[in-house]
Scaffold this active site. Structure first.
Site, PDB file in Angstrom:
ATOM      1  N   TYR A 143      60.360   5.621  25.050  1.00 34.81           N
ATOM      2  CA  TYR A 143      61.498   5.742  24.333  1.00 34.81           C
ATOM      3  C   TYR A 143      61.168   5.929  22.928  1.00 34.81           C
ATOM      4  CZ  TYR A 143      64.109   4.976  28.669  1.00 34.81           C
ATOM      5  OH  TYR A 143      64.368   5.165  30.182  1.00 34.81           O
ATOM      6  N   LYS A 153      51.272  -0.440  27.484  1.00 29.78           N
ATOM      7  CA  LYS A 153      51.312  -0.333  28.905  1.00 29.78           C
ATOM      8  C   LYS A 153      50.797   0.867  29.903  1.00 29.78           C
ATOM      9  CE  LYS A 153      53.264  -4.511  29.626  1.00 29.78           C
ATOM     10  NZ  LYS A 153      52.452  -5.617  30.672  1.00 29.78           N
TER      11      LYS A 153
END
Length: 244
Positions: A143, A153
């Protein structure tokens, strides 16, 4: 020579980490690594748990010559399971993040798990052990206001995938467990940062993540479970507002 199964869990004092420690302690002696001494003391009261107070960035990456609290773990000759649950998450966009923000997140979320794994690889190979990386739904998407965390990640998926291929010949299994939004203090802080309402019952219970780790650890000898995605029973974005 000990035949006791050994596990190491980083981020042991976090919402997921505590449940993972408790679950693995049923069958392993668990070294629980974290920075919250009060929470570590609680974990130390459990059977088969040895708490280790450590700042992994300092102790593994700091380059200090002082004795490290994790030194005794690096001397173990056999390690059956390593679970990398330590992580930091703060919402940043490309515009708002600074170099120090990127480096802090990358160190904790990517470099520390890679370096700890490197240091204990001989013991993992000796045990034909399992490495579990706790990832996130953010590892497959992003996002605009959460780019730094998502980038780390994504990188952690690459670490896990490459390590699995590199160590398969040595018998080391490598898995990723990627929870969606989970009822933890980390998520509560992120929601507060964005001003969103925090409704605990809308999120995954941390014990479910621990059960997913157990599934990975208990896989049969001829297989490895490489990737588990744990999602809420109802996706948060799909919940309809109550009728009023």
């Amino acid at each position: 020579m000990t035949t006791e199964a050994i596990a190491i869990v980083t981020g042991a004092t976090g919402g997921m980490g505590r449940e993972i420690v408790a679950e693995l302690a049923r069958t392993h002696h668990v070294y629980a690594l974290g920075r919250n001494d009060d929470a570590l003391a609680e974990l130390g009261a459990l059977s088969n748990v040895t708490p280790v107070s450590t700042d992994l960035v300092t102790d593994l990456l700091g380059g200090t010559e002082a004795p490290s609290p994790v030194a005794r773990l690096l001397d173990l000759t056999r390690i059956d399971v390593v679970v990398h649950a330590a992580a930091v998450a703060t919402k940043f966009s490309v515009e708002s993040a600074r170099v120090a923000d990127w480096r802090t997140a990358l160190d904790i979320n990517v470099v520390v798990p890679a370096e700890l794994t490197r240091r204990v690889l001989p013991a993992l190979r000796a045990a034909r052990g399992t490495v579990v990386f706790i990832n996130s739904g953010a590892g497959r998407g992003s996002y605009g206001d959460n780019i730094v965390y998502a980038a780390t990640k994504h990188a952690l998926y690459a670490v896990a995938d490459g390590l699995r291929k590199a160590e398969s010949g040595a018998g080391v299994r490598v898995s990723t467990v990627a929870p969606g939004p989970t009822d933890t203090p980390m998520l509560e802080r992120l929601q507060a940062q964005s001003g969103a309402e925090y409704v605990a019952e809308h999120y995954i219970e941390p014990v479910e993540v621990a059960r997913a780790v157990r599934t990975v650890v208990d896989a049969g000898p001829s297989a490895q479970i490489t990737d588990i995605s744990v999602r809420p029973r109802i996706e948060v974005g799909d919940r309809k507002p109550p009728r009023g």
